[in-house]
Each structure stands twice: as structure tokens, then as C-alpha cells.
Design a protein around this motif. Structure first.
Motif, PDB file in Angstrom:
ATOM      1  N   TYR A 127       5.706  -5.389   7.797  1.00 21.90           N
ATOM      2  CA  TYR A 127       5.751  -3.957   7.515  1.00 21.90           C
ATOM      3  C   TYR A 127       4.689  -3.219   8.330  1.00 21.90           C
ATOM      4  CZ  TYR A 127       8.586  -4.884   3.287  1.00 21.90           C
ATOM      5  OH  TYR A 127       9.563  -5.266   2.399  1.00 21.90           O
ATOM      6  N   LYS A 128       5.091  -1.982   8.736  1.00 24.66           N
ATOM      7  CA  LYS A 128       4.143  -1.122   9.447  1.00 24.66           C
ATOM      8  C   LYS A 128       3.819   0.079   8.561  1.00 24.66           C
ATOM      9  CE  LYS A 128       6.248  -2.021  13.961  1.00 24.66           C
ATOM     10  NZ  LYS A 128       7.483  -2.609  13.385  1.00 24.66           N
ATOM     11  N   VAL A 129       2.660   0.653   8.803  1.00 27.05           N
ATOM     12  CA  VAL A 129       2.314   1.895   8.109  1.00 27.05           C
ATOM     13  C   VAL A 129       3.377   2.933   8.476  1.00 27.05           C
ATOM     14  CG1 VAL A 129       0.628   3.788   7.999  1.00 27.05           C
ATOM     15  CG2 VAL A 129      -0.151   1.401   7.991  1.00 27.05           C
ATOM     16  N   GLY A 130       3.904   3.608   7.456  1.00 27.26           N
ATOM     17  CA  GLY A 130       4.957   4.600   7.693  1.00 27.26           C
ATOM     18  C   GLY A 130       6.345   4.080   7.349  1.00 27.26           C
ATOM     19  N   ASP A 131       6.482   2.755   7.172  1.00 24.04           N
ATOM     20  CA  ASP A 131       7.778   2.207   6.749  1.00 24.04           C
ATOM     21  C   ASP A 131       8.104   2.677   5.342  1.00 24.04           C
ATOM     22  OD1 ASP A 131       8.173   0.818   9.082  1.00 24.04           O
ATOM     23  OD2 ASP A 131       7.680  -1.163   8.259  1.00 24.04           O
ATOM     24  N   PHE A 132       9.407   2.722   5.046  1.00 26.32           N
ATOM     25  CA  PHE A 132       9.871   2.956   3.675  1.00 26.32           C
ATOM     26  C   PHE A 132      10.342   1.610   3.129  1.00 26.32           C
ATOM     27  CE2 PHE A 132      11.523   7.555   4.644  1.00 26.32           C
ATOM     28  CZ  PHE A 132      10.233   7.961   4.844  1.00 26.32           C
ATOM     29  N   MET A 133      10.024   1.318   1.891  1.00 26.16           N
ATOM     30  CA  MET A 133      10.502   0.079   1.273  1.00 26.16           C
ATOM     31  C   MET A 133      11.307   0.410   0.015  1.00 26.16           C
ATOM     32  SD  MET A 133       8.468  -3.194  -0.321  1.00 26.16           S
ATOM     33  CE  MET A 133       8.374  -2.551  -2.000  1.00 26.16           C
ATOM     34  N   VAL A 134      12.611   0.132   0.098  1.00 21.10           N
ATOM     35  CA  VAL A 134      13.446   0.237  -1.098  1.00 21.10           C
ATOM     36  C   VAL A 134      12.990  -0.880  -2.038  1.00 21.10           C
ATOM     37  CG1 VAL A 134      15.807  -0.071  -1.969  1.00 21.10           C
ATOM     38  CG2 VAL A 134      15.410   1.167   0.179  1.00 21.10           C
ATOM     39  N   LEU A 190      13.398   1.293   7.450  1.00 21.52           N
ATOM     40  CA  LEU A 190      13.735   1.128   6.027  1.00 21.52           C
ATOM     41  C   LEU A 190      13.813  -0.352   5.689  1.00 21.52           C
ATOM     42  CD1 LEU A 190      14.579   3.068   3.564  1.00 21.52           C
ATOM     43  CD2 LEU A 190      16.772   1.928   3.823  1.00 21.52           C
ATOM     44  N   LYS A 191      12.880  -0.802   4.889  1.00 22.75           N
ATOM     45  CA  LYS A 191      12.837  -2.214   4.464  1.00 22.75           C
ATOM     46  C   LYS A 191      13.270  -2.294   3.000  1.00 22.75           C
ATOM     47  CE  LYS A 191      10.271  -2.645   8.250  1.00 22.75           C
ATOM     48  NZ  LYS A 191      10.772  -2.900   9.531  1.00 22.75           N
ATOM     49  N   GLU A 192      13.380  -3.501   2.525  1.00 27.66           N
ATOM     50  CA  GLU A 192      13.653  -3.695   1.091  1.00 27.66           C
ATOM     51  C   GLU A 192      12.760  -4.820   0.603  1.00 27.66           C
ATOM     52  OE1 GLU A 192      17.504  -2.905  -0.740  1.00 27.66           O
ATOM     53  OE2 GLU A 192      17.563  -5.027  -1.256  1.00 27.66           O
ATOM     54  N   GLY A 193      12.111  -4.644  -0.526  1.00 29.80           N
ATOM     55  CA  GLY A 193      11.194  -5.691  -0.955  1.00 29.80           C
ATOM     56  C   GLY A 193      10.736  -5.557  -2.396  1.00 29.80           C
ATOM     57  N   VAL A 194       9.749  -6.384  -2.721  1.00 28.82           N
ATOM     58  CA  VAL A 194       9.228  -6.500  -4.088  1.00 28.82           C
ATOM     59  C   VAL A 194       7.914  -5.719  -4.191  1.00 28.82           C
ATOM     60  CG1 VAL A 194       8.327  -8.122  -5.816  1.00 28.82           C
ATOM     61  CG2 VAL A 194      10.312  -8.754  -4.414  1.00 28.82           C
ATOM     62  N   TYR A 195       7.861  -4.851  -5.195  1.00 28.72           N
ATOM     63  CA  TYR A 195       6.665  -4.024  -5.432  1.00 28.72           C
ATOM     64  C   TYR A 195       5.847  -4.654  -6.555  1.00 28.72           C
ATOM     65  CZ  TYR A 195       4.129   0.287  -6.941  1.00 28.72           C
ATOM     66  OH  TYR A 195       3.195   1.234  -7.287  1.00 28.72           O
ATOM     67  N   CYS A 196       4.582  -4.822  -6.296  1.00 27.24           N
ATOM     68  CA  CYS A 196       3.697  -5.430  -7.285  1.00 27.24           C
ATOM     69  C   CYS A 196       2.764  -4.336  -7.813  1.00 27.24           C
ATOM     70  CB  CYS A 196       2.902  -6.526  -6.572  1.00 27.24           C
ATOM     71  SG  CYS A 196       1.876  -7.433  -7.673  1.00 27.24           S
ATOM     72  N   VAL A 197       2.743  -4.139  -9.127  1.00 29.66           N
ATOM     73  CA  VAL A 197       1.887  -3.081  -9.688  1.00 29.66           C
ATOM     74  C   VAL A 197       0.609  -3.676 -10.267  1.00 29.66           C
ATOM     75  CG1 VAL A 197       2.991  -3.065 -11.974  1.00 29.66           C
ATOM     76  CG2 VAL A 197       1.809  -1.022 -11.163  1.00 29.66           C
ATOM     77  N   LEU A 198      -0.506  -2.982  -9.999  1.00 35.09           N
ATOM     78  CA  LEU A 198      -1.802  -3.299 -10.597  1.00 35.09           C
ATOM     79  C   LEU A 198      -2.301  -2.045 -11.314  1.00 35.09           C
ATOM     80  CD1 LEU A 198      -1.599  -5.652  -8.462  1.00 35.09           C
ATOM     81  CD2 LEU A 198      -4.050  -5.507  -8.295  1.00 35.09           C
ATOM     82  N   GLY A 199      -3.350  -2.189 -12.080  1.00 28.52           N
ATOM     83  CA  GLY A 199      -3.842  -1.041 -12.846  1.00 28.52           C
ATOM     84  C   GLY A 199      -4.618  -0.036 -12.017  1.00 28.52           C
ATOM     85  N   GLY A 200      -5.254  -0.479 -10.916  1.00 31.05           N
ATOM     86  CA  GLY A 200      -6.128   0.404 -10.169  1.00 31.05           C
ATOM     87  C   GLY A 200      -7.331   0.798 -11.022  1.00 31.05           C
ATOM     88  N   PRO A 201      -8.146   1.768 -10.621  1.00 32.46           N
ATOM     89  CA  PRO A 201      -8.048   2.523  -9.390  1.00 32.46           C
ATOM     90  C   PRO A 201      -8.666   1.828  -8.175  1.00 32.46           C
ATOM     91  CG  PRO A 201      -9.899   3.335 -10.653  1.00 32.46           C
ATOM     92  CD  PRO A 201      -9.247   2.248 -11.476  1.00 32.46           C
ATOM     93  N   SER A 202      -9.415   0.725  -8.381  1.00 36.29           N
ATOM     94  CA  SER A 202      -9.964   0.056  -7.198  1.00 36.29           C
ATOM     95  C   SER A 202      -8.810  -0.561  -6.418  1.00 36.29           C
ATOM     96  CB  SER A 202     -10.981  -1.013  -7.601  1.00 36.29           C
ATOM     97  OG  SER A 202     -10.464  -1.842  -8.616  1.00 36.29           O
TER      98      SER A 202
END
Ligand SMILES: O=P(O)(O)O[C@@H]1C[C@H](O)[C@@H](CO)O1
Ligand SMILES: Nc1nc2[nH]cnc2c(=O)[nH]1
Length: 296
Positions: A127-134, A190-202
Motif C-alpha cells: 500500500y502507498k500513502v493515498g491509496d483507498f482500502m475497501v 483501490l485496494k481491499e483489505g483487513v482493518y485492525c482497530v485499536l483504542g488510540g490515541p497513541s
């Protein structure tokens, strides 16, 4: 603490929905959530009616730069929409049920389809900065520790106690995104992939990024998943897309440092294309397919 003090109870959501229904003529069938730096999407709505979050009963306040903090009702490509210009995050200190309260309110307003955007760090090395990931699937890291918006008593008026999440991200909507991207000449990014969520904010450490990548994450962020869980629980179909706003740092020799300014800057650069893609998708939503996909 009782559920009603945490947020998201049926009565609380009903009060908010009734207040909104009294103050707007718009009866939205599509709900949109704008991610960091991607708020301009809401400006595309025709005949907009804007409500600041601070004026809406039971709504939390937005505290993050790049999240305007208002609800916009209007028409997008002929479809009645409600758009969150700014969302809520766990790290802002809201209870998770409060963060996701708008999804239940949208359900009570009549919304059938949710389209969400976010900014995320790219774990996938292609992935590059600026890509969209479905987003085709998610990994809910706070969920592993019991932080789930559906924790607490279940209200059957919204959905079942144990909702399935293996079809969380609607297959037809994902295909629609690819079709529209092809027509617009966006397929290269336009890519497609898995999004991993964390609590943040760090932001993540290098070791954490490496681990998340090995676990199957293609992008990492701090939102969306909680909203999707609540929206799916309530039977709305969901589509979500990440803007890869920065590369997750995985190399100890790298001088790159994740920061919110870069996130907003990438949002600025890609906002127009995101707007065209999402609005064209909205135009193509088949009203007949916009039926409840209840998982009961
Ligand atoms: O609301 P999203 O997920 O787009 O916001 C991301 C995650 C953090 O809130 C922020 C970090 O820059 O952007
Ligand atoms: N957790 C996380 N959230 C983000 N949002 C935008 N970029 C990032 C990132 O690198 N990590």
C-alpha cells in the motif's frame, strides 16, 4: 452504572431520533460517516440542514481536529442522506455505547445502508500513502479485551444477542466500489483489505505494527469497527473504506513518524476522489436492494 447512563439505550436513541424527525423533513435511507480529514464529503449534500452535535439531545461532542462535529441532512445524487461530519472515538473518553449511539439513531430514522470512511495507517507493504482500502473484514483488538459496544443487556428491538460478523462488510457494496472505481480510473489505488482497530490515541509502536501485520491486518486505525458492529446488529448493511493516510512504521531504521498532521494532509489531497467515489456509489444504490438485511 446502568445501561441508560452509559448510553445507547432504546429510549435514549428514540428521544434523539424523535427530536431530529421533528426538526428536519429529510427521511434518510443512507447514512455516511466521514473520517479524519474527509469531512468535505458532507458538503456535497443538496439542501443541507445542519445540526451541531452540541445541540442534539444525547449526542456526545466531537473533540478531534478534522472532525467538524455536526450532522448534515440532505440529498446526495437524489438519495436522502444523513452524514456525520466527524465521529466519536474511544480515546476521547466516551463510553463505547455513546460512540456508536448515532448508528442506532440512524436506524430509528429509517437508514438502511451505512457508508463509513476513515483514515488509517498502511500495514500492507504494497500500500502507498493515498491509496483507498475497501474494508472486507476487521480485527477488533479492544473486543479481545471485552470492549465491545454490544456489551451489557441486549435490546431485542435493535437486534439479536449474538450477531454474526462474518458478513459485516456487504459483498455487493464492495463490488460496487470496485466497479465505480474502474469507471472513474481509480482502480490502481483501490485496494481491499483487513482493518485492525485499536483504542488510540497513541499511534502504534514498531513492534505492534509488525504484530498486527502478521495477524493479518492491512491497515490500522482507531474507529469504524464499533460503528459497524452496532449497525450490523441493527440490520443495516455496511460499507467502509480507509484512506491510507500514512505508512505504519515497521522498520527500526525508519525516520518516519506517524502524526495527525500527515493524516489530515493526505485527507485533503484525496478528499475530492473520495467524494466522487462515495457519491457515485450512493447514486448507484439500488433502492430495491436497500432492504433490511436483518441477521436475526
Ligand atoms: O476517524 P478516523 O478513524 O478517520 O480518525 C483517525 C484515527 C484518529 O482519530 C486519527 C489519527 O490521526 O485519524
Ligand atoms: N492507529 C492508527 N490510526 C491511524 N489513523 C491514521 N493513521 C493511523 C495509524 O497509523 N494508526
Amino acid at each position: 452504572m446502568s445501561e441508560s447512563t452509559i448510553g445507547g439505550s432504546y429510549e435514549e436513541c428514540r428521544t434523539t431520533a424523535d427530536w431530529l424527525l421533528k426538526h428536519t423533513q429529510v427521511r434518510p435511507i443512507v447514512g455516511i460517516v466521514c473520517g479524519s480529514g474527509l469531512s468535505a464529503l458532507a458538503d456535497m449534500l443538496k439542501d443541507p440542514q445542519v445540526f451541531k452535535y452540541c445541540d442534539i439531545p444525547n449526542f456526545p461532542r466531537s473533540t478531534v481536529r478534522g472532525h467538524a462535529g455536526q450532522l448534515v441532512f440532505g440529498t446526495l445524487k437524489g438519495k436522502s442522506c444523513v452524514c456525520m461530519q466527524g465521529r466519536f472515538h474511544l480515546y476521547e473518553g466516551h463510553p463505547i455505547q455513546k460512540i456508536t449511539l448515532p448508528m442506532r439513531v440512524f436506524k430509528l430514522l429509517g437508514v438502511k445502508t451505512m457508508l463509513m470512511t476513515n483514515a488509517a495507517g498502511g500495514l500492507n507493504q504494497d500500500y502507498k500513502v493515498g491509496d483507498f482500502m475497501v474494508i472486507k473484514d476487521h480485527i477488533n483488538m479492544p473486543g479481545f479485551a471485552g470492549v465491545n459496544p454490544l456489551s451489557g443487556p441486549n435490546d431485542d428491538r435493535f437486534g439479536v444477542r449474538f450477531p454474526c460478523m462474518s458478513d459485516a462488510y456487504d459483498r455487493e457494496l464492495r463490488q460496487l466500489a470496485h466497479d465505480v472505481a474502474g469507471e472513474l480510473g481509480f482502480s490502481d489505488f483501490l485496494k481491499e483489505g483487513v482493518y485492525c482497530v485499536l483504542g488510540g490515541p497513541s499511534f502504534e509502536t514498531i513492534a505492534e505494527c509488525r504484530m498486527l501485520h502478521r495477524l493479518g491486518g492491512d491497515a490500522v486505525g482507531m474507529s469504524t469497527v464499533h460503528e459497524v458492529i452496532v449497525a450490523r446488529h441493527a440490520g443495516m448493511r455496511c460499507f467502509a473504506m480507509s484512506l491510507i493516510s500514512n505508512r505504519a512504521v515497521m522498520d527500526y531504521d525508519s525516520r518516519e513518524r506517524a502524526n495527525h498532521d500527515e493524516v489530515l494532509e493526505t485527507g485533503n489531497q484525496r478528499a475530492k476522489q473520495m467524494e466522487v467515489l462515495v457519491s457515485t456509489m450512493v447514486a448507484r444504490l439500488d433502492d430495491n436492494e436497500n432492504n433490511d438485511k436483518n441477521n436475526s
